[in-house]
Design a protein around this motif. Structure first.
Motif, mmCIF file in Angstrom:
data_model
loop_
_atom_site.group_PDB
_atom_site.id
_atom_site.type_symbol
_atom_site.label_atom_id
_atom_site.label_comp_id
_atom_site.label_asym_id
_atom_site.label_seq_id
_atom_site.Cartn_x
_atom_site.Cartn_y
_atom_site.Cartn_z
ATOM 1 N N GLU A 290 -16.994 41.480 -4.856
ATOM 2 C CA GLU A 290 -17.449 40.147 -4.621
ATOM 3 C C GLU A 290 -17.861 39.642 -5.983
ATOM 4 N N GLU B 122 -12.119 44.336 0.886
ATOM 5 C CA GLU B 122 -12.725 44.101 2.093
ATOM 6 C C GLU B 122 -13.426 42.764 2.054
ATOM 7 N N ALA B 123 -14.064 42.317 1.110
ATOM 8 C CA ALA B 123 -14.853 41.073 0.815
ATOM 9 C C ALA B 123 -13.966 40.042 1.163
ATOM 10 N N GLN C 93 -11.693 39.833 3.254
ATOM 11 C CA GLN C 93 -11.177 39.795 4.832
ATOM 12 C C GLN C 93 -12.232 38.947 5.622
ATOM 13 N N ARG C 94 -13.311 38.640 5.151
ATOM 14 C CA ARG C 94 -14.293 37.704 5.823
ATOM 15 C C ARG C 94 -14.111 36.229 6.127
ATOM 16 N N GLU D 101 -17.876 32.156 5.794
ATOM 17 C CA GLU D 101 -18.853 33.143 5.367
ATOM 18 C C GLU D 101 -18.983 33.252 4.024
ATOM 19 N N LEU D 102 -17.652 33.108 3.246
ATOM 20 C CA LEU D 102 -17.724 33.109 1.707
ATOM 21 C C LEU D 102 -18.065 31.983 1.071
ATOM 22 N N ARG E 219 -21.831 32.079 0.955
ATOM 23 C CA ARG E 219 -22.228 32.940 -0.079
ATOM 24 C C ARG E 219 -22.444 32.324 -1.588
#
Length: 396
Positions: free
Chosen positions: A36, A147-148, A150-151, A155-156, A159
């Protein structure tokens, strides 16, 4: 069975997501490091020079979108870097090279991004992103891979919107040299004694800048961004220089005060990019954030003294708010008359300042131009002439 024997593009198959602050998203392939990254998303219009772009400290905390579609075809080498590492927060390209092809290449761009932990994304329409930024201005963004990615997008986006703004950012101290060093003329082809000693304050200095001075016989004493007036005068300089660098010039309080003391002492001054904005604020003018800035090696600028048009290399998101036209008195202090010496032909932004009653001038663009045009290289000669003609004596 496929007959395609080409090497797959770096990262092909690993999903990545680019999320803009306004909720617009782009899906593509992971490029460089996985994970990320957050920052201000900007675009650069240079057709070449991606290694110099990546290693320019002025790009600290910025996600760079390359408008040129094919990136990485000449690989990476150990000679072209502008600083000790890659500084961009993230990297966005459309079509990464499958393999580099250049006799100077030592490794791939993908490998270099991984080594420095730079999260990137490829396989997306960079022209569409550029058009979006042109219409809506630069904004915060994030690249998410592995993995980041996949959210949930919600939510992204959270951030991204929690990341700090570029306005009000104080970043020069984080990219500056850790200690002072000297660039000698004899190491860059100059024969004979140095013609001058210059103190250069590193606010995000590009390596080619002191080299351009050294090639002309100038010994350059590079000092960190935290240098004091006493540090400067201890060198006994013939001239003083402030470099390019990242962040909001309004936060450069210590550097503005340092420059005022230098100007009060009559030491000739030359500033580039951030150094131009600091001169503007030292003289009492304001600075402001541009909608999307100027970044690339193809920016047209007019010298208002000669009427000559220069094609310049630029990388800045802030500009000086000074009146164009007839010279005006500096709003702060007793610095006499000041005039805008250069303007952008794209949007009329101030691209240079010249003091008429004290030995000081600056430009918003990059005359060292690596990679890029060399139209503005004469500015280094002008600085040497200014030091030679200054009426004040060398500070001891």
């Amino acid at each position: 069975m496929s007959n395609d024997t080409r090497t797959p593009a770096p990262g092909r198959g690993d999903r990545a997501v680019l999320v803009l602050e306004d909720g617009v998203t782009f899906e593509g392939d992971a490029y460089g490091a996985r994970g990320e990254t957050l920052g201000e998303i900007v675009f650069s219009t240079g057709m070449t020079g991606y290694q110099e772009t990546l290693t320019d400290p002025s790009y600290a905390r910025q996600i760079v979108v390359q408008t040129a579609p094919h990136i990485g075809n000449t690989g990476v080498n150990d000679e072209d870097a502008e600083s000790r590492r890659i500084w961009v927060a993230g990297y966005v390209v459309r079509d990464p090279a499958r393999r580099p092809s250049n006799w100077r290449s030592q490794r791939t761009l993908d490998e270099e991004l991984v080594k420095d932990g730079v999260v990137g994304i490829s396989g997306i329409d960079t022209r569409a992103i550029t058009r979006h930024l042109r219409e809506h201005a630069t904004m915060r963004a994030g690249i998410f891979s592995g993995e980041a990615a996949q959210r949930p997008v919600s939510e992204l986006l959270e951030r991204v919107t929690s990341a700090p703004q570029m306005s009000g950012a104080k970043l020069a101290e984080g990219v500056t040299a850790e200690s002072a060093y000297v660039v000698e003329p004899k190491d860059h082809g100059w024969e004979g004694e140095p013609v001058a000693d210059v103190v250069a304050v590193d606010l995000g200095l590009k390596a080619m800048t002191p080299v351009r001075m050294a090639e002309r016989g100038v010994r350059v004493h590079v000092l960190p961004a935290t240098a004091s007036f006493e540090d400067v005068t201890a060198v006994g300089p013939d001239g003083f220089f402030m470099s390019n660098g990242p962040g909001d010039p309004q936060t450069a309080v210590e550097q503005i005060e340092l420059l005022r003391r230098v100007l009060d002492a009559g030491i000739p001054y030359f500033g580039i990019c951030f150094g131009n904005q600091i001169l503007g604020r030292a003289l009492g003018f304001g600075t402001y954030k541009l909608p999307y800035g100027h970044r690339g090696i193809n920016q047209p600028v007019m010298d208002l003294t000669t009427g000559k048009v220069e094609i310049t290399a630029q990388n800045h998101g802030f500009a000086v708010d000074a009146p164009k036209g007839e010279p005006t008195r500096a709003p702060h202090g007793d610095y006499g008359r000041v005039r805008v010496s250069h303007i952008s032909l794209n949007d009329d932004v101030v691209e240079g300042l010249e003091c008429l009653d004290i030995p000081a001038f600056s430009v918003q663009y990059h005359p060292e131009a690596a990679a890029g045009p060399h139209d503005a290289a004469y500015l280094f000669d002008r600085f040497i002439e200014l030091m030679g003609s200054a009426s004040t004596k060398k500070v001891k």
